[in-house]
Scaffold this active site. Structure first.
Site, short mmCIF file in Angstrom:
data_model
loop_
_atom_site.label_atom_id
_atom_site.label_comp_id
_atom_site.label_asym_id
_atom_site.label_seq_id
_atom_site.Cartn_x
_atom_site.Cartn_y
_atom_site.Cartn_z
N SER A 12 49.45 53.84 71.20
CA SER A 12 50.75 53.66 70.57
C SER A 12 51.28 54.89 69.85
CB SER A 12 50.70 52.48 69.61
OG SER A 12 49.64 52.62 68.69
N HIS A 68 52.10 48.14 74.39
CA HIS A 68 53.19 49.05 74.75
C HIS A 68 53.39 49.16 76.27
CE1 HIS A 68 54.25 50.61 70.76
NE2 HIS A 68 52.99 50.30 70.48
N LYS A 96 57.61 43.78 71.06
CA LYS A 96 58.15 45.12 71.34
C LYS A 96 59.21 44.99 72.44
CE LYS A 96 53.81 47.06 69.72
NZ LYS A 96 54.19 47.33 68.33
C1 LIG Z 1 48.64 48.73 70.44
C2 LIG Z 1 49.15 47.61 69.59
N1 LIG Z 1 48.49 46.45 69.58
C3 LIG Z 1 48.92 45.41 68.82
C4 LIG Z 1 50.03 45.52 68.02
C5 LIG Z 1 50.47 44.36 67.17
O1 LIG Z 1 51.52 43.67 67.79
P1 LIG Z 1 52.46 42.69 66.95
O2 LIG Z 1 53.48 43.52 66.27
O3 LIG Z 1 53.02 41.76 67.97
O4 LIG Z 1 51.56 41.96 65.98
C6 LIG Z 1 50.75 46.71 68.01
C7 LIG Z 1 51.95 46.85 67.14
O5 LIG Z 1 52.04 47.70 66.30
C8 LIG Z 1 50.30 47.79 68.81
O6 LIG Z 1 50.97 48.96 68.81
#
Ligand SMILES: Cc1ncc(COP(=O)(O)O)c(C=O)c1O
Length: 402
Positions: A191, A219, A249
């Site tokens: 990310s 992502h 997202k």
């Molecule tokens: C790689 C990754 N996994 C999980 C999440 C968490 O997702 P959510 O915002 O739906 O809790 C994020 C969000 O920041 C992320 O970038």
């Protein structure tokens, strides 16, 4: 002294080091442009990849669903809050992603917790990429796994070494006589840098050593594989044991999803504590997810627009002389290094009408601060050019580019 005082004192030090995170308030929709402090700004850092957070079709679907069903599920799903809309959204996601079954949770963070902590415990083994998301790290902690192996970022030679060590450790049976599970887990798209995990090699190595594979495709959902995610991108459908995604997202709402075999999802539904003890998605989120899947199933034009915008933005930033790191996806980091430089850069962009927050420790390592630019399908070329000219001006002013 107040026992919590040391925390409060630390806040002052965080401010000095540029590590304090002030949070701005959005006064308008989460679109390509939005309003903060009464000022219209170009939104250059959301995860709203496809513009779904303000898409008229999703808004219409939500209004209709809310009129029909009300707003909330009213209970945890296993008691009396399991909505037909939850089931419909899960079926739509499973079909869209080419998986046997899908399981919706109230966010990607929670989905990672459920995905990991429901299948591994103290006596199992986890092998994890050093740059995996915080939710994966926390899930492993929550599972109290003693045998944790962290491999260098996307380093497949090291992953194999860790698998060999893990295989040895797994020779000792658990207290109940069963064999420890070895779980290999990686982000799909990282990310903060935007690079893609070498998933075909991860799957091949995991199979060689009898390990279970899991990818966090937060992502990649709506972005890779014509929107269907990383498994489609690499033609690995059905080869990964556990796929986790987020609807928070590219899908523009809130939610996490686990996809995999029917039996796996059944296990999670019976044992996943955040599912058993926490309420499911709202009516609005569920209806928006169904509509989002509908739109992407019919056409990948928004995904294509996103990638076209990303390619243009990255090329132009590089032409200006910025270092965009190792990205391979629309995530476009502008590497700055120093935390205070990143903070100043962001402040100057703000005065020029561009909103792009600095990304710094603990989101990335100390000294690796950056501005992570996020283009979306909702940006026009004019929007991107507006942002690029602000980056050029600030970059020169702060001596980042010549
Ligand atoms: C790689 C990754 N996994 C999980 C999440 C968490 O997702 P959510 O915002 O739906 O809790 C994020 C969000 O920041 C992320 O970038």
């Amino acid at each position: 002294m107040n026992p919590l005082q040391p925390y409060y004192d630390t806040i002052g030090q965080m401010k000095e080091k540029g590590l304090y995170t002030p949070v701005r308030v959005l006064e308008s929709r989460q679109g390509p442009w939005f309003t903060i402090d009464g000022k219209k700004l170009l939104n250059f850092c959301s995860n709203n990849y496809l513009g779904f957070a303000q898409d008229k079709r999703l808004v219409a679907a939500v209004i209709q669903a809310v009129k029909q069903y009300g707003v909330g599920p009213g209970a945890v799903r296993p008691i009396s809050g399991n909505l037909a809309l939850h089931m419909k959204a899960e079926a739509a996601l499973a079909t869209f992603k080419g998986a046997e079954a899908a399981f919706l949770l109230p966010g990607g963070f929670i989905a990672n917790i459920v995905a990991i902590a429901t299948i591994v415990g103290k006596e199992d083994i986890v092998i994890s990429d050093e740059l995996n998301h915080a939710s994966i790290i926390d899930a492993i902690k929550l599972a109290q796994v003693k045998n944790k192996f962290i491999y260098k970022h996307s380093d497949m030679a090291e992953l194999e070494l860790r698998l060999i060590e893990a295989t040895k450790a797994a020779e000792i049976p658990k207290a109940d006589g069963t064999k420890p599970i070895i779980l290999v887990v990686s982000d799909g798209v990282f990310s903060m840098d935007g690079d893609i995990a070498p998933l075909p090699q991860i799957v091949r190595l995991a199979k060689k050593y009898g390990a279970v594979t899991m990818v966090d495709d937060a992502h990649g959902e709506g972005v890779l594989g014509e929107g269907r995610g990383i498994a489609h991108h690499f033609a690995l459908q059905g080869q990964l044991d556990i796929e986790v995604g987020t609807l928070s997202k590219a899908f523009g709402v809130l939610g996490g999803v686990i996809t995999g075999k029917k039996e796996l999802i059944e296990w999670y539904r019976q044992k996943g504590r955040p599912y058993l003890f926490s309420t499911g998605l709202s009516v609005a989120d569920s209806a928006a997810i169904i509509e989002g899947v509908n739109i992407l199933s019919q056409s990948s034009s928004l995904v294509k627009k996103l990638w076209d915008n990303a390619a243009y933005l990255r090329e132009e930033l590089q032409k200006l002389g910025f270092d965009t790191g190792r990205t391979e996806t629309p995530i476009t980091p502008v590497m700055l290094g120093d935390e205070n430089l990143a903070k100043d850069f962001s402040t100057k962009l703000f005065t020029l009408g561009v909103f792009a927050t600095p990304i710094k420790f603990p989101m990335v390592a100390l000294g690796k601060a950056r501005i992570r630019v996020m283009p979306s399908a909702a940006h026009t070329k004019r929007d991107l050019d507006f942002g690029l000219s602000a980056f050029a001006k600030v970059g020169k002013e702060l001596g980042v580019i010549l």
